[in-house]
Design an enzyme around this catalytic site. Structure first.
Site, PDB file in Angstrom:
ATOM      1  CE  LYS A 102      -2.216  -1.088   3.856  1.00  0.00           C
ATOM      2  NZ  LYS A 102      -1.766  -2.479   4.068  1.00  0.00           N
ATOM      3  CG  ASN A 116      -2.471   2.859   7.443  1.00  0.00           C
ATOM      4  OD1 ASN A 116      -2.670   3.053   8.641  1.00  0.00           O
ATOM      5  ND2 ASN A 116      -1.900   1.763   6.996  1.00  0.00           N
ATOM      6  CG  HIS A 145      -4.424  -6.671  10.236  1.00  0.00           C
ATOM      7  ND1 HIS A 145      -3.416  -6.383  11.137  1.00  0.00           N
ATOM      8  CD2 HIS A 145      -4.063  -6.057   9.082  1.00  0.00           C
ATOM      9  CE1 HIS A 145      -2.510  -5.618  10.553  1.00  0.00           C
ATOM     10  NE2 HIS A 145      -2.869  -5.417   9.305  1.00  0.00           N
TER      11      HIS A 145
END
Length: 472
Positions: free
Chosen positions: A127, A150, A197
């Site tokens: 990302k 982020n 996650h």
């Protein structure tokens, strides 16, 4: 407060859940808009008290050591992205009919009229690099832009600050997307999907669903990875605006409505006239640094989003040439005695390590740390033919050792019991002993770092320092 813009914040009772990188800017922004802000935080350590004092000086109420109780009169919760959905605070909010937004949702709602479009990127890995490549390409096209989200630059600062942008390159985590129900990007990409996650999301299905939120309401392009069917499935399931297109990226020859690679060139068959027959050269593979397969995929995704925004081909080339990757992302540290030493400390999960290992033909692999519930059989089986040897460090190294015994029993393994930070120097020395000229010693741990190091940056720094000591 469930939908639409909130124009009058005066006197609204807003609870901000969590201090830290998102909570403090959110509390300040809401206070500045006239809201009555209460911050709740689980921790009560020195850092939290310091942040609390800063906010209390402005007139914000801060409650440390209790993040579970809903303050009386709360009309809205703005949560830090990392707070798990099963927290008692959110159950209480649900019972009371109080909406919960993340910092990204808040930023989206606070945009000014005529504000910059968002080009959004998510995925298990890649990302940050993709968003930085995208911002570099947009800058090369003369657009006012920034890499935000982020990535460490607050979206709130971007939307509320004085600087005006044409378009923002936005990195979004699955956590942030979970709490951003009304986000509608110009175009968006899901780079890849792999288990990560899951302790937070509860299941792979829930994790994928939150990633897929990034496509909701896209106007121009939903960019997906042709090598990862799950990303294409998310495009199919998304409710997009009329005329929005699915655009794939591939490391092979692209079909119509795809970007891909032909004879060392990055080419576009999506944003060209007569895409059945025509292709537009965008850049050379050599323009991508480093030109590892997963990083070429990142570049194609960034190029697809830029092209969706109307950026010309020459700006893609210039932007990729201008881009320098962050530290600890498949970074070449040095060559010592004909062996390359590469720091990919950012490979904190098996999917990232798999991509890293695939970039080299003969590897002495330094791996281990906190597994976060991961299993390593698939990773090791896929990389077995490339492994000259392995040096294992960290708390959960036995899981990797067992996978190596099952799938690569002939590969020599050094298992380092010591877990002090000095273990990295010993690991590099052992790797040097196993390596032959032409090999790559690769730090791609496939695990988190916090058992031995403060973060993956410190782990990578320790590796680089150990390599430098070899060359002395």
């Amino acid at each position: 407060m469930g939908s639409g813009q909130v124009t009058d914040w005066q006197g609204k009772h807003v609870t901000v859940a969590g201090l830290g990188v998102s909570g403090v800017p959110a509390a300040k922004a809401l206070h500045g808009l006239g809201a009555k802000v209460t911050v709740v935080n689980d921790g009560d350590d020195a850092r939290a008290r310091e942040q609390a004092a800063e906010l209390e000086a402005l007139g914000v109420t801060v409650r440390l050591g209790d993040g579970d109780t809903l303050p009386n009169g709360t009309e809205l919760i703005v949560t830090a992205p990392g707070w798990k959905p099963d927290k008692p605070l959110f159950a209480a909010a649900d019972t009371a009919g109080v909406p919960v937004w993340g910092d990204v949702e808040l930023a989206w709602r606070l945009r000014k009229p005529g504000a910059a479009d968002w080009l959004a990127v998510t995925g298990t890995n890649g990302k940050t690099t993709t968003v930085q490549m995208l911002a570099s390409i947009l800058e090369a096209a003369g657009l006012r832009t920034a890499a935000v989200g982020n990535i460490g630059v607050s979206l709130l600062d971007a939307v509320l600050g004085d600087e005006e942008y044409d378009v923002l390159a936005v990195e979004l985590s699955s956590y942030q997307l979970h709490w951003a129900p009304s986000l509608r990007a110009h175009s968006a990409a899901v780079l890849n999907l792999a288990p990560d996650h899951l302790d937070w999301h509860g299941s792979m299905e829930a994790y994928a669903k939150d990633k897929g939120r990034i496509y909701e309401g896209n106007r121009v392009a939903c960019v997906y990875n042709t090598a990862d069917k799950a990303t294409e499935d998310l495009v199919r399931e998304a409710d997009v605006e009329e005329g929005c297109r699915a655009v794939g990226f591939t490391l092979g020859t692209p079909g119509p409505s795809q970007l891909g690679v032909v004879e060392g060139l990055l080419v576009d068959r999506a944003f060209v006239e007569n895409r059945q027959k025509n292709a537009q050269e965008l850049a050379e593979v050599a323009d991508v640094k480093p030109a590892a397969p997963h990083n070429i995929a990142n570049a194609l995704a960034a190029a697809a989003l830029a092209r969706a925004y109307g950026v010309p081909a020459n700006a893609v080339r210039e932007g990729l040439r201008n881009f320098t990757p962050d530290a600890h992302r498949i970074a070449h540290v040095a060559d010592v005695d004909g062996v390359a030493y590469v720091d990919d400390s950012k490979a904190t999960n098996t999917h990232a390590a798999q991509a890293s290992l695939a970039a080299y033909d003969s590897v002495v692999w330094i791996a281990g740390g906190l597994a976060k519930g991961a299993t390593f059989d698939e990773l090791v089986a896929g990389a077995a033919q490339r492994l000259r040897g392995a040096v294992l460090i960290g708390r959960d190294r036995a899981l990797i050792r067992e996978a190596l015994a099952r799938h690569a029993p002939e590969v020599p393994v050094v298992d380092l019991e010591r877990t002090d930070t000095g273990a990295m120097l010993q690991a590099v020395q052992e790797a040097r002993r196993l390596a032959r000229p032409g090999d790559t010693v690769l730090l791609a741990p496939a695990c988190a770092s916090m058992d031995m190091f403060a973060n993956y940056n410190k782990r990578g720094d320790a590796f680089a320092q150990a390599v430098r000591e070899l060359g002395v």
